[in-house]
Design a protein around this motif. Sequence first.
Motif, mmCIF file in Angstrom:
data_model
loop_
_atom_site.group_PDB
_atom_site.id
_atom_site.type_symbol
_atom_site.label_atom_id
_atom_site.label_comp_id
_atom_site.label_asym_id
_atom_site.label_seq_id
_atom_site.Cartn_x
_atom_site.Cartn_y
_atom_site.Cartn_z
ATOM 1 N N GLN A 695 0.836 -1.188 0.000
ATOM 2 C CA GLN A 695 0.000 0.000 0.000
ATOM 3 C C GLN A 695 0.873 1.240 0.000
ATOM 4 O O GLN A 695 1.202 1.776 1.045
ATOM 5 C CB GLN A 695 -0.873 -0.030 1.251
ATOM 6 N N ARG A 698 -0.015 5.302 -3.735
ATOM 7 C CA ARG A 698 0.048 5.888 -5.094
ATOM 8 C C ARG A 698 -0.948 5.182 -5.979
ATOM 9 O O ARG A 698 -0.859 3.978 -6.181
ATOM 10 C CB ARG A 698 1.442 5.715 -5.672
ATOM 11 N N GLN A 700 -1.474 5.303 -9.144
ATOM 12 C CA GLN A 700 -1.031 4.761 -10.433
ATOM 13 C C GLN A 700 -0.484 3.358 -10.257
ATOM 14 O O GLN A 700 -0.711 2.475 -11.088
ATOM 15 C CB GLN A 700 0.039 5.667 -11.041
ATOM 16 N N MET A 703 -3.286 1.010 -10.071
ATOM 17 C CA MET A 703 -3.875 0.731 -11.372
ATOM 18 C C MET A 703 -3.031 -0.232 -12.158
ATOM 19 O O MET A 703 -3.553 -1.145 -12.804
ATOM 20 C CB MET A 703 -4.002 2.020 -12.162
ATOM 21 N N VAL A 704 -1.731 -0.014 -12.084
ATOM 22 C CA VAL A 704 -0.845 -0.912 -12.837
ATOM 23 C C VAL A 704 -0.983 -2.325 -12.318
ATOM 24 O O VAL A 704 -1.107 -3.276 -13.098
ATOM 25 C CB VAL A 704 0.607 -0.420 -12.710
ATOM 26 N N LEU A 707 -4.148 -3.829 -13.578
ATOM 27 C CA LEU A 707 -4.081 -4.184 -14.992
ATOM 28 C C LEU A 707 -3.238 -5.416 -15.210
ATOM 29 O O LEU A 707 -3.605 -6.305 -15.988
ATOM 30 C CB LEU A 707 -3.500 -3.031 -15.794
ATOM 31 N N VAL A 708 -2.122 -5.487 -14.472
ATOM 32 C CA VAL A 708 -1.266 -6.664 -14.628
ATOM 33 C C VAL A 708 -2.053 -7.923 -14.319
ATOM 34 O O VAL A 708 -2.077 -8.877 -15.090
ATOM 35 C CB VAL A 708 -0.041 -6.555 -13.680
ATOM 36 N N PHE A 711 -4.927 -8.502 -16.923
ATOM 37 C CA PHE A 711 -4.462 -9.034 -18.209
ATOM 38 C C PHE A 711 -3.938 -10.431 -18.064
ATOM 39 O O PHE A 711 -4.154 -11.297 -18.922
ATOM 40 C CB PHE A 711 -3.382 -8.138 -18.813
ATOM 41 N N PHE A 715 -5.547 -13.333 -20.274
ATOM 42 C CA PHE A 715 -4.779 -14.095 -21.258
ATOM 43 C C PHE A 715 -4.718 -15.543 -20.885
ATOM 44 O O PHE A 715 -4.743 -16.420 -21.749
ATOM 45 C CB PHE A 715 -3.372 -13.509 -21.427
ATOM 46 N N ASN B 89 6.906 8.376 -13.675
ATOM 47 C CA ASN B 89 7.157 7.781 -12.351
ATOM 48 C C ASN B 89 8.012 6.540 -12.487
ATOM 49 O O ASN B 89 8.427 6.191 -13.596
ATOM 50 C CB ASN B 89 5.843 7.475 -11.614
ATOM 51 N N MET B 98 2.266 -2.683 -20.228
ATOM 52 C CA MET B 98 0.829 -2.923 -20.139
ATOM 53 C C MET B 98 0.121 -2.384 -21.358
ATOM 54 O O MET B 98 -0.760 -3.034 -21.915
ATOM 55 C CB MET B 98 0.263 -2.277 -18.869
ATOM 56 N N VAL C 22 -1.840 7.747 -18.367
ATOM 57 C CA VAL C 22 -2.415 7.613 -17.025
ATOM 58 C C VAL C 22 -1.458 6.906 -16.083
ATOM 59 O O VAL C 22 -1.269 7.316 -14.939
ATOM 60 C CB VAL C 22 -3.760 6.854 -17.111
ATOM 61 N N LEU C 23 -0.827 5.848 -16.582
ATOM 62 C CA LEU C 23 -0.026 5.036 -15.668
ATOM 63 C C LEU C 23 1.365 5.578 -15.435
ATOM 64 O O LEU C 23 1.965 5.310 -14.396
ATOM 65 C CB LEU C 23 0.109 3.620 -16.233
ATOM 66 N N ALA C 94 1.303 12.959 -8.625
ATOM 67 C CA ALA C 94 0.592 11.766 -8.130
ATOM 68 C C ALA C 94 1.459 10.970 -7.170
ATOM 69 O O ALA C 94 0.974 10.400 -6.205
ATOM 70 C CB ALA C 94 0.152 10.891 -9.300
ATOM 71 N N ILE C 97 1.137 12.274 -3.605
ATOM 72 C CA ILE C 97 -0.158 12.195 -2.914
ATOM 73 C C ILE C 97 -0.352 10.754 -2.447
ATOM 74 O O ILE C 97 -1.019 9.941 -3.098
ATOM 75 C CB ILE C 97 -1.289 12.625 -3.855
ATOM 76 N N ASP C 98 0.283 10.456 -1.319
ATOM 77 C CA ASP C 98 0.213 9.074 -0.844
ATOM 78 C C ASP C 98 -0.193 9.000 0.627
ATOM 79 O O ASP C 98 0.405 8.286 1.414
ATOM 80 C CB ASP C 98 1.554 8.380 -1.058
ATOM 81 N N LEU C 100 -2.700 7.651 1.917
ATOM 82 C CA LEU C 100 -3.226 6.340 2.298
ATOM 83 C C LEU C 100 -2.134 5.286 2.334
ATOM 84 O O LEU C 100 -2.380 4.106 2.272
ATOM 85 C CB LEU C 100 -4.305 5.904 1.315
ATOM 86 N N LYS C 101 -0.922 5.785 2.482
ATOM 87 C CA LYS C 101 0.194 4.857 2.570
ATOM 88 C C LYS C 101 0.097 4.063 3.876
ATOM 89 O O LYS C 101 -0.556 4.497 4.831
ATOM 90 C CB LYS C 101 1.465 5.694 2.549
ATOM 91 N N TRP C 102 0.788 2.960 3.981
ATOM 92 C CA TRP C 102 0.791 2.168 5.207
ATOM 93 C C TRP C 102 1.388 2.980 6.356
ATOM 94 O O TRP C 102 1.263 2.627 7.484
ATOM 95 C CB TRP C 102 1.608 0.897 4.991
#
Lengths: 724, 170, 102
Positions: A695, A698, A700, A703-704, A707-708, A711, A715, B89, B98, C22-23, C94, C97-98, C100-102
């Motif tokens: 956790q 972040r 992003q 999301m990655v 998606l990983v 997918f 597949f 990033n 991806m 986005v990613l 982005a 902005i963390d 909600l990190k542990w």
Amino acid sequence: MTIDTLVWLIPVPPVLAFFLIVLFTNRSKPLSHIIAVGAAALSWLAVLVVVTQALQIDHLGQHPIESQIPWLPTGDTWYLIGILVDPLTVGTLFFVAWTIFMIFIYSVGYQNYGQPKGDHDQPGLPPHGKTVEDQNGHKFKIPSIEPLYSRFFAFLGLFAFGMYVLVVSDNLLTLFIGWEIMGLCSYLLIGFWYAKLSARAAMIKAFITTRVGDMFLLLGIVYLYTMTGTLTFREIFTTETLHMLADTPSGFLGLSAAAVMGILIFIGVIGKSAQWPLHVWLPDAMEGPTPVSAMIHAATMVSAGVYLVIRMYPLLSAGAEHGGVTPPMMAMAVIGTFTGLFAATIAVAQNDVKRVLAYSTISQLGYMIAALGVGAYVAAAFHLINHAFFKALLFLGSGSVIHGMEHGLLHTGDDVDPQDMFNMGGLRKKMPITFWTFLIGGLALSGFPLVTAGFWSKDEILADAYTHRQWLVFGTLAFAALLTAFYTMRQITLTFLGKPRSKSAEHAVESKWTMTVPLIILSFFGITAGWVNIPETFPILGRLVPNFFHDFIAETLAEHPEAVTFNWVPLLTSVVVSLGGLYLGWMVYRRVKEGAEDPLEKPLGPVFTLLKNKYYFDELYDFLFVRPAKWLAGTFTYLWMDRTAIDGILHGLARIAYALGGIFRNWIDKPIVNGFGDAVGDVVKRLGHSFRYIQTGRVQQYMVMALVIAFGALFYYLFRFFIP
Amino acid sequence: MTPYLFVFIVTAIVTLGAALMVVTARSLIHSALWLVLALFGVGAMFVLLSAGFFAVVQVVIYIGAIAILMIFAIMLTRRVMREDGSRFNRGWWLAILMALVLLTGLVWMIQSWSGSSSTMQPLPPDVVDPIQSLGAVLVSPNGFVLPFELASILLLAALIGAIVVAWERK
Amino acid sequence: MVPLSYYLIFAALLFCIGLFGVLARRNAIVILMGIELMLNAVNINLIAFWRYRTPEIVTGMAFAVMVFAVAAAEVAVGLALFISIYRRRKTVTADEIDMLKW
């Protein structure tokens, strides 16, 4: 109310008195003795009515008053209990009712009713007297009232109940119940002054010794029931049953069943009636108050033993041809005769006034049993009735003497044993009524010819023994009669005649009317009771008074024993021994001074010591029985079995359990169970620690990741299912 | 090579190039401007697809409102735009991976579908400009009046929400 | 003529570029732009399908209208959020902005 209902009610008033006193009136002394004496009076009245009725029935032996009720269900049948009034019962009820009633009245005076409370009287100890002042300022003590007054009457009531139950029963079971109740009451009353160590020892000794006898009696009853299926007298004493019992071998020493039963029952009587070898309790029983001694040893308890053997006589004599003897009868003759002589010899050397009478009772009971042993049924019954009257009279008289001595003791502050005859003397002048009644009783006991009851009954026993050619029995009993007269006169001389040998004797005072009136009444019977059984063949007198007693009592048995024909030998023997003994006793003892020793001590020497110590039987029994019993209880069962073995097992089990618990706790519970729980928590914590870095906060990266995985799954499924 | 195809290819290259620049431009304003260009390209695509209404709406809404809004937002947060570090990033290679995987998958799916090789048919004669039927279907009870109304409520909610979220509390 | 697949591939490419944006980009506003690209790709897809498959039924177009509306609303709210975050944390990156990190 019919006569049999009245018979059922005879035992009721005393037991009611017991319960009322114990539950309600324990605190009120006058109320207690009113209830108790009233109950005794009621029973006495009922007995008189019953006796009068019964005497009018023709051939009471064949048509007794009887009534039965079902009591215990025994499978298909019922065990019946009931009452039976046949001639033997009539005779026994007569003397039991009179003596009990007299003893109850006597007890009111004996326990010092009307006297103030003592200075430091404690319950459980005899009263010590109260200090009062007279007009001159002299301080002296007077007798005080017994602290446990009501309790005494309660126990007396229970005792009376037990005796009445025994006498009116028609079966061995309720007889045994009455027997045991009396055993209990003798225990309670002998140890009435329970704070005295000697009384405590005596009460236990009495109970245990009679218990030994009772055990054998119970065995006999059980054996009888097993063989015949019934315990009712009328059913046992049928000719067929008796023949069956006499013919069946018991497999024990070659005796028939009837013989074994008879011997077992007789052993119970040995215990209860204090015959040798179970005689040791009766002298010690003198620790109780004197009315108790009178009750137990004259009126009721010991007479109950003789009553039992008289009642069971058909069984005891089953198998004997006419005039023969069976093994139980042989045993009775031997033991009875031996005891008669044995006890009489001991009585010669006793100093305590009550002890002499105790041994005298043992001796006279031996007479009765020996009489039965030679087949003198009516004589035994006759002597039982007469003995009850004059022995009760003698005991109550001795109580009156002791009371007078205690009065003198308290008055003068003297310090002697009031019961020791060697401290008495000259009481004839101080206590006249007591003297004359005691004299009558003593003469009756000695068998003074013609005018006393004792003469007729003793003479009949001797005559029976002589006629049945039992020479040993005859001779021994005659010698015992000599000794009886001797020690009786010794007692009377030392107590009443001569000069006072101590200050207490000088200041003795006659007892109250509650004590002297019973003495007078009993002395009346002591004189007249013998005249109902003057044998018809007796010279001159035999034809004057009809002999109603013999035929009356004889009817109790199916085979009427015949009256013995008159013979001069036994008559002369009994007159000679009686008068001779009396004269000897007076001669030897009339000049005993104060502080002197017994005149017989020097001539007899070591024999005298032997007699005085009762042949050391108490010491023998102590060595043989009491000490091993104590060892058994104290060491064997208590120390070894209980403390070491049983407690050892328990402690061992406890230790094992404890150790096991320790193992379970430390080897299983803590590491495995706790460890498992802790491990789960620990693993989760560690996983959490390592996983939390996912956790990052972040978006992003989230999301990655998504998606990983998406997918990847997509597949995977595509390639699995859709691509060949 | 028909003119249609030519226009299509040109528009496609422009749009895709602009889109690439959007996501890789160093400066934020540049990204915004490239976005405007990309949106224009998409509008042109709409025209090619006989959806003229949508082309107009694209320009008006997307470019005129949304892109402008973004430029506003960029302007308002100028000070922070001194980016310290890279544009991307740490996991950018995973993002490329991806995207490529997805692309491969999509393309392969499209290729294996038979209907993707169908050609454009002329519009039916009564549907010259579909806008009429679109309007009709958007307000007819048998049609999409409900989603339409819900969309308007959604916009209202978004409006209020945006105001509330961005409200400056003193 | 242009087959449908061209349009679809074009839309797919546009979508993937948007996804990449986005990613991978750190600035939040660029992420929003990426999202806009993705939404536009979706619209292209819808309209293409409408045009090629069922030109007489305008359901596809209605759907595209909805997408427009939603996109607009989403941008508005998103930007409002970024403004708010910027005010608090003084950053729109982005990565930073963390909370909600542990």
